[in-house]
Design a protein around this motif. Structure first.
Motif, mmCIF file in Angstrom:
data_model
loop_
_atom_site.group_PDB
_atom_site.id
_atom_site.type_symbol
_atom_site.label_atom_id
_atom_site.label_comp_id
_atom_site.label_asym_id
_atom_site.label_seq_id
_atom_site.Cartn_x
_atom_site.Cartn_y
_atom_site.Cartn_z
ATOM 1 N N PRO A 15 91.975 7.325 -67.386
ATOM 2 C CA PRO A 15 92.330 8.188 -66.255
ATOM 3 C C PRO A 15 92.960 9.493 -66.736
ATOM 4 O O PRO A 15 93.749 9.503 -67.684
ATOM 5 N N ALA A 16 92.586 10.591 -66.073
ATOM 6 C CA ALA A 16 93.102 11.912 -66.436
ATOM 7 C C ALA A 16 93.743 12.557 -65.212
ATOM 8 O O ALA A 16 93.063 12.846 -64.230
ATOM 9 N N ILE A 17 95.051 12.747 -65.268
ATOM 10 C CA ILE A 17 95.792 13.411 -64.196
ATOM 11 C C ILE A 17 95.774 14.908 -64.486
ATOM 12 O O ILE A 17 96.225 15.343 -65.547
ATOM 13 N N VAL A 18 95.249 15.679 -63.544
ATOM 14 C CA VAL A 18 95.135 17.123 -63.737
ATOM 15 C C VAL A 18 96.268 17.819 -62.986
ATOM 16 O O VAL A 18 96.454 17.615 -61.788
ATOM 17 N N SER A 23 102.457 25.828 -61.405
ATOM 18 C CA SER A 23 103.228 25.314 -60.261
ATOM 19 C C SER A 23 103.679 23.873 -60.442
ATOM 20 O O SER A 23 104.523 23.380 -59.707
ATOM 21 N N LYS A 24 103.076 23.171 -61.423
ATOM 22 C CA LYS A 24 103.358 21.746 -61.712
ATOM 23 C C LYS A 24 102.814 20.810 -60.632
ATOM 24 O O LYS A 24 103.090 19.619 -60.646
ATOM 25 N N GLU A 25 102.020 21.334 -59.714
ATOM 26 C CA GLU A 25 101.429 20.498 -58.677
ATOM 27 C C GLU A 25 100.315 19.638 -59.269
ATOM 28 O O GLU A 25 99.480 20.119 -60.045
ATOM 29 N N VAL A 26 100.295 18.355 -58.922
ATOM 30 C CA VAL A 26 99.206 17.477 -59.343
ATOM 31 C C VAL A 26 97.984 17.831 -58.507
ATOM 32 O O VAL A 26 98.027 17.814 -57.280
ATOM 33 N N LEU A 27 96.878 18.145 -59.177
ATOM 34 C CA LEU A 27 95.682 18.615 -58.490
ATOM 35 C C LEU A 27 94.680 17.508 -58.188
ATOM 36 O O LEU A 27 94.100 17.462 -57.109
ATOM 37 N N THR A 28 94.467 16.628 -59.142
ATOM 38 C CA THR A 28 93.471 15.572 -58.932
ATOM 39 C C THR A 28 93.630 14.479 -59.983
ATOM 40 O O THR A 28 94.346 14.643 -60.975
ATOM 41 N N LEU A 29 92.968 13.369 -59.741
ATOM 42 C CA LEU A 29 92.868 12.279 -60.711
ATOM 43 C C LEU A 29 91.391 12.030 -60.955
ATOM 44 O O LEU A 29 90.632 11.807 -60.015
ATOM 45 N N ALA A 30 90.990 12.117 -62.198
ATOM 46 C CA ALA A 30 89.594 11.874 -62.554
ATOM 47 C C ALA A 30 89.562 10.974 -63.789
ATOM 48 O O ALA A 30 90.608 10.489 -64.239
ATOM 49 N N TYR A 31 88.367 10.757 -64.313
ATOM 50 C CA TYR A 31 88.230 9.893 -65.486
ATOM 51 C C TYR A 31 87.454 10.612 -66.588
ATOM 52 O O TYR A 31 86.557 11.416 -66.313
ATOM 53 N N MET A 32 87.825 10.309 -67.805
ATOM 54 C CA MET A 32 87.125 10.852 -68.964
ATOM 55 C C MET A 32 86.661 9.709 -69.856
ATOM 56 O O MET A 32 87.339 8.679 -69.948
ATOM 57 N N GLU A 42 87.069 20.906 -76.944
ATOM 58 C CA GLU A 42 86.278 21.937 -77.610
ATOM 59 C C GLU A 42 86.104 23.195 -76.760
ATOM 60 O O GLU A 42 86.169 24.310 -77.261
ATOM 61 N N THR A 43 85.873 23.003 -75.438
ATOM 62 C CA THR A 43 85.566 24.146 -74.572
ATOM 63 C C THR A 43 86.776 24.723 -73.853
ATOM 64 O O THR A 43 86.701 25.804 -73.277
ATOM 65 N N LYS A 44 87.887 23.961 -73.850
ATOM 66 C CA LYS A 44 89.097 24.348 -73.110
ATOM 67 C C LYS A 44 88.816 24.435 -71.606
ATOM 68 O O LYS A 44 89.489 25.156 -70.874
ATOM 69 N N GLN A 45 87.820 23.694 -71.137
ATOM 70 C CA GLN A 45 87.490 23.548 -69.728
ATOM 71 C C GLN A 45 87.432 22.053 -69.428
ATOM 72 O O GLN A 45 87.088 21.261 -70.305
ATOM 73 N N THR A 46 87.778 21.666 -68.198
ATOM 74 C CA THR A 46 87.806 20.237 -67.889
ATOM 75 C C THR A 46 86.397 19.655 -67.729
ATOM 76 O O THR A 46 85.569 20.177 -66.985
ATOM 77 N N TRP A 47 86.177 18.553 -68.444
ATOM 78 C CA TRP A 47 84.959 17.753 -68.351
ATOM 79 C C TRP A 47 85.373 16.332 -68.017
ATOM 80 O O TRP A 47 86.333 15.807 -68.591
ATOM 81 N N PHE A 48 84.673 15.725 -67.076
ATOM 82 C CA PHE A 48 84.996 14.367 -66.654
ATOM 83 C C PHE A 48 83.750 13.483 -66.681
ATOM 84 O O PHE A 48 82.634 13.967 -66.898
#
Length: 209
Positions: A15-18, A23-32, A42-48
């Motif tokens: 699980p990945a908490i974004v 702002s420190k606001e939790v945006l989403t929960l996804a999986y990697m 590597e890309t410095k962009q979120t991949w799930f």
């Protein structure tokens, strides 16, 4: 981060908490899975990894609501990730700034008595406005006009504060000071500078004296 230290579950997922780095606001929960985590680093962009589609997906690839990764952490058990991001637009597919916009019980702000809670609330609200850009919002207007307009407003409000103080008008001063703080926080958001970093400077100066 040592990729080999991350503990994936029996399905090869973690699980990945974004979290919004500013702002420190939790945006989403996804999986990697291991591949998406590697791509994120590597890309410095979120991949799930989509459990329903069973494939990798890059946040913002179709919507444009990308998330630039500023930091990655794992917890003490090494089986959960915290992804600190700089979001460009809403995190939620509904168009909301955060997927966690509904309250099930209680109000977090009220559970921690603090006369400065309004600053945290305001920082979150400004972040939401920048992400969602609701029509008719004054904050949306400022972000749409850009940094020059925001800087002009900061300058104008600073001048109003000076005039109110010079006139010894406490009532006017409190309103103008509030306007100045608001526009300054909009500027910080536009510059992607967390309020925490400003407060950290104040703390360092206090400790050093």
């Amino acid at each position: 981060m040592n990729l080999e230290s991350v503990k994936f579950d029996q399905n090869g997922l973690v699980p990945a908490i974004v979290q919004d780095a500013a702002s420190k606001e939790v945006l989403t929960l996804a999986y990697m899975n291991k591949e998406s985590l590697q791509k994120t680093i590597e890309t410095k962009q979120t991949w799930f990894y989509s459990r329903s589609r069973q494939e990798l997906w890059n946040k913002g690839a179709t919507s444009g609501n990308t998330q630039e990764v500023e930091g990655l952490k794992y917890d003490c058990d090494q089986d959960a990730l915290l992804v600190l991001v700089k979001p460009a637009g809403p995190a939620c597919h509904t168009g909301a700034y955060s997927c966690f916009s509904e309250t099930l019980f209680g109000k977090a702000q009220e559970s921690v008595p603090d006369r400065f809670n309004i600053l945290s609330t305001l920082e979150k609200l400004i972040a939401e406005r920048e992400a969602e850009m609701p029509e008719g919002s004054y904050t949306t207007y400022l972000f749409t006009e850009g940094v020059d307009k925001i800087l002009k407003k900061v300058g104008e409000e600073a001048s109003e504060v000076i005039i109110a103080a010079k006139n010894r008008d406490a009532e006017e001063l409190k309103w103008e000071a509030a306007d100045l703080l608001f526009h300054l926080m909009v500027l910080l958001r536009e510059q992607k500078l967390p309020l925490d970093e400003v407060l950290s400077v104040l703390k360092e100066r206090h400790v050093s004296k």
